[in-house]
Design a protein around this motif. Structure first.
Motif, PDB file in Angstrom:
ATOM      1  N   TYR A 223      10.262   3.156  -8.942  1.00 44.13           N
ATOM      2  CA  TYR A 223      10.775   3.378 -10.100  1.00 44.13           C
ATOM      3  C   TYR A 223      10.742   4.804 -10.603  1.00 44.13           C
ATOM      4  O   TYR A 223      11.646   5.480 -11.017  1.00 44.13           O
ATOM      5  N   THR A 235      16.755   1.669 -12.177  1.00 51.60           N
ATOM      6  CA  THR A 235      16.383   1.246 -13.269  1.00 51.60           C
ATOM      7  C   THR A 235      16.521  -0.293 -13.554  1.00 51.60           C
ATOM      8  O   THR A 235      17.562  -0.912 -12.861  1.00 51.60           O
ATOM      9  N   SER A 236      15.979  -0.632 -14.550  1.00 52.81           N
ATOM     10  CA  SER A 236      16.290  -2.287 -14.880  1.00 52.81           C
ATOM     11  C   SER A 236      17.386  -2.630 -15.576  1.00 52.81           C
ATOM     12  O   SER A 236      17.879  -3.830 -15.361  1.00 52.81           O
ATOM     13  N   ARG A 237      18.305  -1.678 -16.167  1.00 54.02           N
ATOM     14  CA  ARG A 237      19.490  -2.073 -16.852  1.00 54.02           C
ATOM     15  C   ARG A 237      19.084  -3.367 -18.004  1.00 54.02           C
ATOM     16  O   ARG A 237      19.924  -4.225 -18.170  1.00 54.02           O
ATOM     17  N   LEU A 238      17.981  -3.222 -18.540  1.00 51.93           N
ATOM     18  CA  LEU A 238      17.643  -4.105 -19.464  1.00 51.93           C
ATOM     19  C   LEU A 238      18.299  -3.906 -20.885  1.00 51.93           C
ATOM     20  O   LEU A 238      18.305  -4.712 -21.880  1.00 51.93           O
ATOM     21  N   ASN A 344      20.155   7.128 -17.929  1.00 53.71           N
ATOM     22  CA  ASN A 344      19.310   7.796 -18.725  1.00 53.71           C
ATOM     23  C   ASN A 344      19.458   9.467 -18.394  1.00 53.71           C
ATOM     24  O   ASN A 344      19.524  10.325 -19.299  1.00 53.71           O
ATOM     25  N   ASP A 375      24.890  -0.821 -24.815  1.00 53.74           N
ATOM     26  CA  ASP A 375      23.518  -1.017 -25.423  1.00 53.74           C
ATOM     27  C   ASP A 375      23.116   0.033 -26.585  1.00 53.74           C
ATOM     28  O   ASP A 375      22.116   0.200 -27.025  1.00 53.74           O
TER      29      ASP A 375
END
Ligand SMILES: Cc1cc2nc3c(=O)[nH]c(=O)nc-3n(C[C@H](O)[C@H](O)[C@H](O)COP(=O)(O)OP(=O)(O)OC[C@H]3O[C@@H](n4cnc5c(N)ncnc54)[C@H](O)[C@@H]3O)c2cc1C
Length: 478
Positions: A223, A235-238, A344, A375
């Motif tokens: 990560y 990345t998690s794309r959460l 990001n 988001d």
């Protein structure tokens, strides 16, 4: 069928049944529940967010249906609607998930006052954050303004509450109030550009848990390196799921903690901590907006109110369209337009470019992000923009101006990200991919590029723009 007095359960930012304290506490009251969602046009969100909201609500409605109940859809001013609904249903209580955004905070106080005045019990719960921002202060009793101090404080507190299970079954009232259809909100307008982002995402919390576990298993290990490489899915794309509360931030926190215990290795520990720090950046951004609501529009550092922006709609338009002539900036803006998301690292690069190279107000950039990001989140967005513009809390110093060429060469060294989103440059050799204007006419011709025609010349010269930005900064400080 239940003939007891019912309770209203108002869902806003936490569209899930798993680890939903608001819902769990309502279930404990042993009353028929009326789950509801209000679409308030005054609180309308951007196009990409609307589309996401549509899917999140659809999936949540299905989840509630599986538990034997419904989701009531209402449209209008929440205060008026809740007053009407309370009287129509004779409800004895209203439970809701607390929002920390300035407009909602104020409105919630008014709603509580109205309903309690009529003898209706009102309770709200924190389902959005790990910690309640009102409870967190420095030893002097002031809000934290520096991330590291905030992080140290949060990690010294007792762990956030353990997640609670989804209820097995929910019972509804004998008579349901009238509901609109989700389609009546017009969130998924077929003509909107944002519909194309559906091809890149699968909104709905069934998928998110699968993605999250995949991230833990396959991506966490690298990560801290991969999270800065936009060409990799590191990345998690959460973020959109966290924004709409399709997954609980408490579950993320505890699952990561558990993972750290199960995989006791220094490497994993470091990676997991880097990830949890990002989760706490989210926490800090929300905390900050809660304590400094004026930062939604105004710079936290007041001297920036005097900053000399040079508003220019042509430059703003070139930035939005990904036609600035700086490949990494254009790739980011085109990724955003195509998918409703941007990496990001690239968000920082494009934001720095807009406010420092182009001298456009950060508010313009923030507005565009709110319109186009799936988001889009007021707290994270304002925080990110003010951080980059140097006017926020614990922000990057103004004079650290991102160089879009060096950033591209460092974080997208082979140009894979640029080639994906700016295909007209795809045949350029690696060494010119972040600075096509330095390639000779022969190299450009071989790559099939006519600069200024197939791909724009740079809209500004970065070195000159940097000096101009620093000059304006010095002028502001006088
Ligand atoms: C100018 C600018 C605007 C931004 N606008 C938004 C926005 O509207 N909505 C939004 O959710 N994020 C925003 N961010 C923060 C960040 O870019 C995204 O949260 C991140 O890219 C989401 O990808 P991910 O879920 O794969 O992140 P991961 O790296 O997997 O991180 C996990 C989670 O931590 C949180 N997080 C990570 N980085 C940050 C950060 N810098 N600030 C706050 N939370 C963070 C997010 O909730 C994210 O989902 C912005 C950043 C900048 C520089």
């Amino acid at each position: 069928m239940n003939t007891k007095k019912s309770m209203l359960v108002w869902f806003r930012n936490n569209l899930r049944t798993e680890d939903n304290i608001t819902l769990a506490r309502a279930v404990e009251q042993d009353a028929p529940l009326i789950p509801l969602f209000i679409f308030d046009e005054k609180r309308d969100c951007g196009s990409a967010s609307r589309l996401w909201l549509y899917h999140a609500l659809k999936s949540f409605e299905r989840e509630l249906f599986r538990l034997g109940t419904r989701l009531i859809f209402l449209k209008g001013d929440s205060r008026i609607i809740l007053a009407r609904l309370a009287s129509e249903t004779g409800a004895k209580a209203l439970y809701w998930d607390r929002s920390y955004e300035p407009y909602q905070k104020e409105q919630d106080q008014l709603i509580q006052k109205d309903l309690e005045g009529w003898g209706i019990r009102c309770e709200s719960f924190n389902d959005t954050l790990l910690f309640d921002p009102a409870q967190i202060r420095t030893r002097q009793g002031t809000p934290f303004k520096v991330f590291t101090a905030f992080w140290n404080h949060c990690t010294s507190l007792p762990e956030p509450m353990l997640p609670v299970r989804a209820p097995q079954r929910l019972s509804g009232p004998a008579k349901w109030p009238q509901s609109k259809r989700l389609e009546d909100f017009g969130l998924r307008d077929k003509a909107r550009w944002s519909n194309k982002v559906e091809a890149f995402w699968e909104p709905g919390n069934v998928d998110v848990r699968k993605n999250w576990r995949k991230f833990l298993k396959e991506k966490l290990e690298n990560y801290s390196h991969d999270r800065d490489r936009p060409a990799l899915e590191g990345t998690s794309r959460l973020s959109p799921y966290l924004h709409f509360g399709e997954i609980s931030v408490r579950s993320i926190w505890h699952e990561m903690r558990q993972y750290m215990v199960q995989h006791r290795r220094a490497g994993i520990f470091r990676e997991a901590e880097t990830f949890l720090r990002q989760i706490v950046w989210r926490e800090f951004a929300h905390y900050f907006l809660f304590h400094f609501p004026e930062t939604i529009e105004h710079p936290f550092r007041k001297e920036f109110e005097k900053f000399h922006w040079k508003k220019n709609s042509a430059l703003l338009c070139a930035w939005r369209k990904g036609k600035t002539g700086y490949p990494i900036v254009d790739a980011g803006m085109r990724e955003l337009w195509a998918t409703g998301w941007m990496h990001n690292r690239v968000r920082m690069i494009v934001a720095s470019f807009l406010v420092k190279d182009l001298l456009q107000p950060w508010q313009e950039g923030a507005q565009w992000f709110l319109e186009t990001l799936v988001d889009a989140d007021v707290a994270n967005n304002v925080f990110g923009w003010q951080w980059t513009a140097g006017c926020g809390a614990d922000a990057a110093p103004y004079f650290r101006i991102f160089n879009p060429i060096l950033q591209g060469e460092k974080f997208d060294s082979r140009g894979d990200y640029v080639r994906r989103w700016v295909p007209e440059l795809s045949k350029l050799p690696d060494r010119f991919i972040h600075k096509p204007w330095q390639a000779s006419p022969e190299i450009l011709a071989k790559a099939g590029i006519r600069l200024g025609k197939d791909y724009p010349d740079p809209v500004v010269d970065h070195h000159q723009a940097r000096n101009r930005a620093l000059f304006n900064y010095a002028r502001m400080k006088k």
